[in-house]
Design an enzyme around this catalytic site. Structure first.
Site, PDB file in Angstrom:
ATOM      1  N   HIS A 119     -12.773  -3.655   3.484  1.00  0.00           N
ATOM      2  CA  HIS A 119     -11.325  -3.856   3.670  1.00  0.00           C
ATOM      3  C   HIS A 119     -10.811  -3.272   4.989  1.00  0.00           C
ATOM      4  O   HIS A 119     -10.209  -3.968   5.778  1.00  0.00           O
ATOM      5  CB  HIS A 119     -10.564  -3.260   2.473  1.00  0.00           C
ATOM      6  N   HIS A 172      -7.308  -2.948   9.750  1.00  0.00           N
ATOM      7  CA  HIS A 172      -8.549  -3.664   9.425  1.00  0.00           C
ATOM      8  C   HIS A 172      -9.416  -3.805  10.681  1.00  0.00           C
ATOM      9  O   HIS A 172      -9.608  -4.917  11.176  1.00  0.00           O
ATOM     10  CB  HIS A 172      -8.224  -5.062   8.878  1.00  0.00           C
ATOM     11  N   HIS A 181      -2.891   2.427   8.251  1.00  0.00           N
ATOM     12  CA  HIS A 181      -3.950   1.612   7.651  1.00  0.00           C
ATOM     13  C   HIS A 181      -4.114   0.342   8.468  1.00  0.00           C
ATOM     14  O   HIS A 181      -3.120  -0.287   8.840  1.00  0.00           O
ATOM     15  CB  HIS A 181      -3.586   1.272   6.198  1.00  0.00           C
ATOM     16  N   GLU A 221       0.833  -1.219   0.000  1.00  0.00           N
ATOM     17  CA  GLU A 221       0.000   0.000   0.000  1.00  0.00           C
ATOM     18  C   GLU A 221       0.865   1.265   0.000  1.00  0.00           C
ATOM     19  O   GLU A 221       0.370   2.355   0.323  1.00  0.00           O
ATOM     20  CB  GLU A 221      -0.954   0.016   1.205  1.00  0.00           C
ATOM     21  N   GLU A 270     -18.587  11.412  21.455  1.00  0.00           N
ATOM     22  CA  GLU A 270     -17.203  11.761  21.133  1.00  0.00           C
ATOM     23  C   GLU A 270     -16.967  11.856  19.629  1.00  0.00           C
ATOM     24  O   GLU A 270     -16.016  12.497  19.188  1.00  0.00           O
ATOM     25  CB  GLU A 270     -16.229  10.717  21.713  1.00  0.00           C
TER      26      GLU A 270
HETATM   27  P1  13P Z   1       1.078  -5.449   3.175  1.00  0.00           P
HETATM   28  O1  13P Z   1       1.507  -6.730   3.858  1.00  0.00           O
HETATM   29  O2  13P Z   1       1.640  -5.345   1.778  1.00  0.00           O
HETATM   30  O3  13P Z   1       1.368  -4.243   4.020  1.00  0.00           O
HETATM   31  O4  13P Z   1      -0.497  -5.515   2.969  1.00  0.00           O
HETATM   32  C1  13P Z   1      -1.368  -5.616   4.039  1.00  0.00           C
HETATM   33  C2  13P Z   1      -2.655  -4.939   3.796  1.00  0.00           C
HETATM   34  O5  13P Z   1      -3.327  -4.581   4.750  1.00  0.00           O
HETATM   35  C3  13P Z   1      -3.081  -4.667   2.414  1.00  0.00           C
HETATM   36  O6  13P Z   1      -4.105  -3.716   2.389  1.00  0.00           O
HETATM   37 ZN    ZN Z   2      -5.263  -3.720   4.259  1.00  0.00          ZN
END
Ligand code: 13P
Ligand code: ZN
Length: 275
Positions: free
Chosen positions: A210, A141, A139, A116, A169
């Site tokens: 995602h 999840h 980033h 990313e 909040e």
């Molecule tokens: P990477 O292992 O390349 O960082 O990818 C993980 C991920 O969250 C892809 O969106």
């Molecule tokens: Zn990801």
């Protein structure tokens, strides 16, 4: 001066371990990039040596060329950063052409930066224009944010309204609302361009099905933003179908007046009318 023992690597070890424990970063899920000021690079690398040149596959915006970023490696697990930071992280300087990243430290097993990387570097460029003190793109999840994304129309107004009305909040921490992208192929320049465009306006962007992107001047700020969204999404998802009390619009108006906030337009006409 050993960069492995620097506060920057320490912070990355701490936050990746913490995010793993939250259950947000399964396997190699998630990635972080940390813009390191030139004065620290000079301190830790007085005789800068390039270990490897890594092609980036896109051309970085001039605003980030020549800058150094500490970045999680692709395919690497957040849970492993603490025990081996030099393999799981890398420090790169984007060269003058904007097409190559020069490795100064890390990726010891021959690895490279996250898949990313385009999204990270493009978001850094946009956030630096909005706030020259922005250092972090994060980033991850987060479970409930993903569940909420799956059960909410792909709409910034709707997603923002559901969050703002679930936790007092929420409007205080992100009055500008949350940016939303539809499900897209990740790890591409296209998703990078789309995310960076959203980051002109929003500090958080949901990637439907995602995860999420957040930013900030430091790790605490970026993490705190994502943490607040995730906590709110958790409350929303747990109470879904059982809700009796949502936050009334007059309380949102009161919070905006109390904190002098400029909330996202179009969610409620009463909020739009605040002077
Ligand atoms: P990477 O292992 O390349 O960082 O990818 C993980 C991920 O969250 C892809 O969106
Ligand atoms: Zn990801």
């Amino acid at each position: 001066m050993n960069f492995t023992d620097s506060p920057f690597v320490c912070e990355m070890k701490e936050v990746t371990a913490n995010m793993y424990r939250q259950g947000w970063d399964e396997r190699n899920g998630g990635n972080i990039s940390y813009l390191i000021d030139e004065k620290y690079i000079k301190k830790y690398f007085p005789k800068e040596k390039v270990i490897r040149k890594i092609p980036m596959g896109f051309t970085a915006d001039p605003i980030v060329r020549g800058k150094c970023f500490l970045v999680t490696g692709t395919g690497k697990y957040f849970k492993n950063v603490t025990k081996d930071p030099e393999t799981n992280l890398g420090l790169v300087r984007i060269d003058k052409s904007g097409k190559v990243a020069n490795l100064l430290w890390g990726y010891k097993d021959g690895g490279k930066f996250t898949s990313e990387f385009p999204a990270h570097i493009m978001c850094h460029a946009e956030r630096l224009r909005v706030n020259p003190n922005n250092r972090i793109i994060m980033h991850t999840h987060p479970t409930y944010t993903m569940a909420m994304g799956a059960s909410t129309p792909v709409s910034e107004l709707e997603f923002t309204k559901r969050l703002w009305t679930s936790n007092t909040e929420a409007i205080v921490v992100f009055p500008e609302g949350i940016g939303v992208l539809p499900c897209m192929v990740c790890g591409t320049n296209e998703i990078g361009i789309a995310t960076a465009k959203k980051m002109k306006k929003f500090r958080i962007v949901s990637w439907t099905n995602h995860g999420i992107y957040g930013c900030g001047k430091d790790i605490d700020e970026a993490f705190g933003l994502i943490e607040t969204v995730e906590k709110t999404a958790m409350v929303y998802m747990i109470s879904l179908g059982h809700v009796v009390n949502v936050i009334p619009v007059n309380v949102l108006v009161g919070l905006c007046k109390l904190w002098n906030l400029k909330p996202m337009k179009g969610v409620y006409k009463q909020l739009d009318a605040i002077k």
